[in-house]
Design a protein around this motif. Sequence first.
Motif, PDB file in Angstrom:
ATOM      1  N   ASN A 160     -18.432 -31.189   7.301  1.00  7.63           N
ATOM      2  CA  ASN A 160     -17.881 -31.969   8.407  1.00  7.63           C
ATOM      3  C   ASN A 160     -18.900 -32.927   9.012  1.00  7.63           C
ATOM      4  OD1 ASN A 160     -15.404 -30.794   8.137  1.00  7.63           O
ATOM      5  ND2 ASN A 160     -15.709 -29.299   9.748  1.00  7.63           N
ATOM      6  N   ILE A 161     -19.925 -33.280   8.237  1.00  3.40           N
ATOM      7  CA  ILE A 161     -20.928 -34.237   8.683  1.00  3.40           C
ATOM      8  C   ILE A 161     -21.021 -35.347   7.648  1.00  3.40           C
ATOM      9  CG2 ILE A 161     -23.357 -34.610   9.229  1.00  3.40           C
ATOM     10  CD1 ILE A 161     -23.440 -31.678  10.170  1.00  3.40           C
ATOM     11  N   LEU A 162     -20.788 -36.569   8.090  1.00  2.59           N
ATOM     12  CA  LEU A 162     -20.891 -37.736   7.214  1.00  2.59           C
ATOM     13  C   LEU A 162     -22.221 -38.429   7.439  1.00  2.59           C
ATOM     14  CD1 LEU A 162     -17.325 -39.245   7.691  1.00  2.59           C
ATOM     15  CD2 LEU A 162     -18.238 -38.227   5.613  1.00  2.59           C
ATOM     16  N   LEU A 163     -22.734 -39.090   6.388  1.00  2.00           N
ATOM     17  CA  LEU A 163     -23.996 -39.820   6.469  1.00  2.00           C
ATOM     18  C   LEU A 163     -23.758 -41.298   6.224  1.00  2.00           C
ATOM     19  CD1 LEU A 163     -26.128 -37.317   4.362  1.00  2.00           C
ATOM     20  CD2 LEU A 163     -26.074 -37.526   6.849  1.00  2.00           C
ATOM     21  N   ASP A 164     -24.377 -42.129   7.056  1.00  3.50           N
ATOM     22  CA  ASP A 164     -24.263 -43.572   6.837  1.00  3.50           C
ATOM     23  C   ASP A 164     -25.322 -44.021   5.826  1.00  3.50           C
ATOM     24  OD1 ASP A 164     -26.658 -43.800   8.220  1.00  3.50           O
ATOM     25  OD2 ASP A 164     -25.788 -44.799   9.961  1.00  3.50           O
ATOM     26  N   TRP A 165     -25.489 -45.317   5.677  1.00  3.11           N
ATOM     27  CA  TRP A 165     -26.370 -45.835   4.638  1.00  3.11           C
ATOM     28  C   TRP A 165     -27.836 -45.522   4.880  1.00  3.11           C
ATOM     29  CZ3 TRP A 165     -29.836 -49.732   5.938  1.00  3.11           C
ATOM     30  CH2 TRP A 165     -29.638 -50.304   7.180  1.00  3.11           C
ATOM     31  N   ILE A 166     -28.231 -45.174   6.132  1.00  5.10           N
ATOM     32  CA  ILE A 166     -29.626 -44.771   6.402  1.00  5.10           C
ATOM     33  C   ILE A 166     -29.714 -43.266   6.706  1.00  5.10           C
ATOM     34  CG2 ILE A 166     -30.428 -47.040   7.160  1.00  5.10           C
ATOM     35  CD1 ILE A 166     -30.093 -46.030  10.063  1.00  5.10           C
ATOM     36  N   PHE A 167     -28.709 -42.508   6.256  1.00  5.78           N
ATOM     37  CA  PHE A 167     -28.637 -41.056   6.409  1.00  5.78           C
ATOM     38  C   PHE A 167     -28.572 -40.608   7.866  1.00  5.78           C
ATOM     39  CE2 PHE A 167     -30.399 -41.579   2.163  1.00  5.78           C
ATOM     40  CZ  PHE A 167     -29.564 -40.764   1.438  1.00  5.78           C
ATOM     41  N   CYS A 168     -27.954 -41.401   8.709  1.00  2.49           N
ATOM     42  CA  CYS A 168     -27.710 -41.004  10.094  1.00  2.49           C
ATOM     43  C   CYS A 168     -26.420 -40.181  10.126  1.00  2.49           C
ATOM     44  CB  CYS A 168     -27.588 -42.245  10.977  1.00  2.49           C
ATOM     45  SG  CYS A 168     -27.348 -41.849  12.708  1.00  2.49           S
ATOM     46  N   PRO A 169     -26.481 -38.916  10.619  1.00  2.00           N
ATOM     47  CA  PRO A 169     -25.295 -38.048  10.586  1.00  2.00           C
ATOM     48  C   PRO A 169     -24.268 -38.373  11.666  1.00  2.00           C
ATOM     49  CG  PRO A 169     -27.143 -36.885  11.546  1.00  2.00           C
ATOM     50  CD  PRO A 169     -27.662 -38.232  11.131  1.00  2.00           C
ATOM     51  N   THR A 170     -23.003 -38.169  11.317  1.00  2.00           N
ATOM     52  CA  THR A 170     -21.889 -38.347  12.238  1.00  2.00           C
ATOM     53  C   THR A 170     -20.900 -37.213  12.015  1.00  2.00           C
ATOM     54  OG1 THR A 170     -22.120 -40.748  12.122  1.00  2.00           O
ATOM     55  CG2 THR A 170     -20.025 -39.901  12.924  1.00  2.00           C
ATOM     56  N   PHE A 171     -20.445 -36.596  13.104  1.00  2.56           N
ATOM     57  CA  PHE A 171     -19.456 -35.528  12.999  1.00  2.56           C
ATOM     58  C   PHE A 171     -18.064 -36.105  12.784  1.00  2.56           C
ATOM     59  CE2 PHE A 171     -22.553 -33.609  16.045  1.00  2.56           C
ATOM     60  CZ  PHE A 171     -23.064 -32.668  15.172  1.00  2.56           C
TER      61      PHE A 171
END
Length: 134
Positions: A58-69
Motif C-alpha cells: 500500500n505504498i507507491l514510489l515516485d520517480w525519485i523513490f518518494c513514498p506515498t500511501f
Amino acid sequence: MPKGLLERFIYSQGSDNQNRQLEWITLYDIAPGIVRGLEYLHQCCNTRILHFDIKPHNILLDWIFCPTFFDFGLSKLCERNKSIVSMIGARRTAKYIASKVFFQNLGGVSHKFDAYSYGMIVLEMVGARKNINV
C-alpha cells in the motif's frame, strides 16, 4: 506513480541478499519518507487520519523513490482530542498487526497501530524478505 509498489523493490529475488534491487542509501531515504507521511496523517491534518493498513503493498514510489500511501479503505478519521477509535469488525493483513491487538478483541486502537506496521515494514526492508511466508 512511475516506480510502482514498494514491495516490488524490497524483497530479494534469490536466496542471498546480493540480489537486492535497491541500494541501502535508497532504502535509508524511503524509511523516513514513510514516517513523514504517517506524521502528516496523524498530526498535521485538521482531523487525524489513522490508515490501519500500512504495508509495502500500500505504498507507491515516485520517480525519485518518494513514498506515498494509498488504499485508505480501512482508514478511520479521529478527532484531534481523541486517541482511541473503534476497529470492531475490521480486517487487516495479519503480519502487520501488533500481536497484542491480533490476539485480543479489536475494540479500541490508536495511531500506534500504524507505528507498529511501520516497524514491520522496516524489518522487511532490512531483511529483504517477507516476515511471514503465508
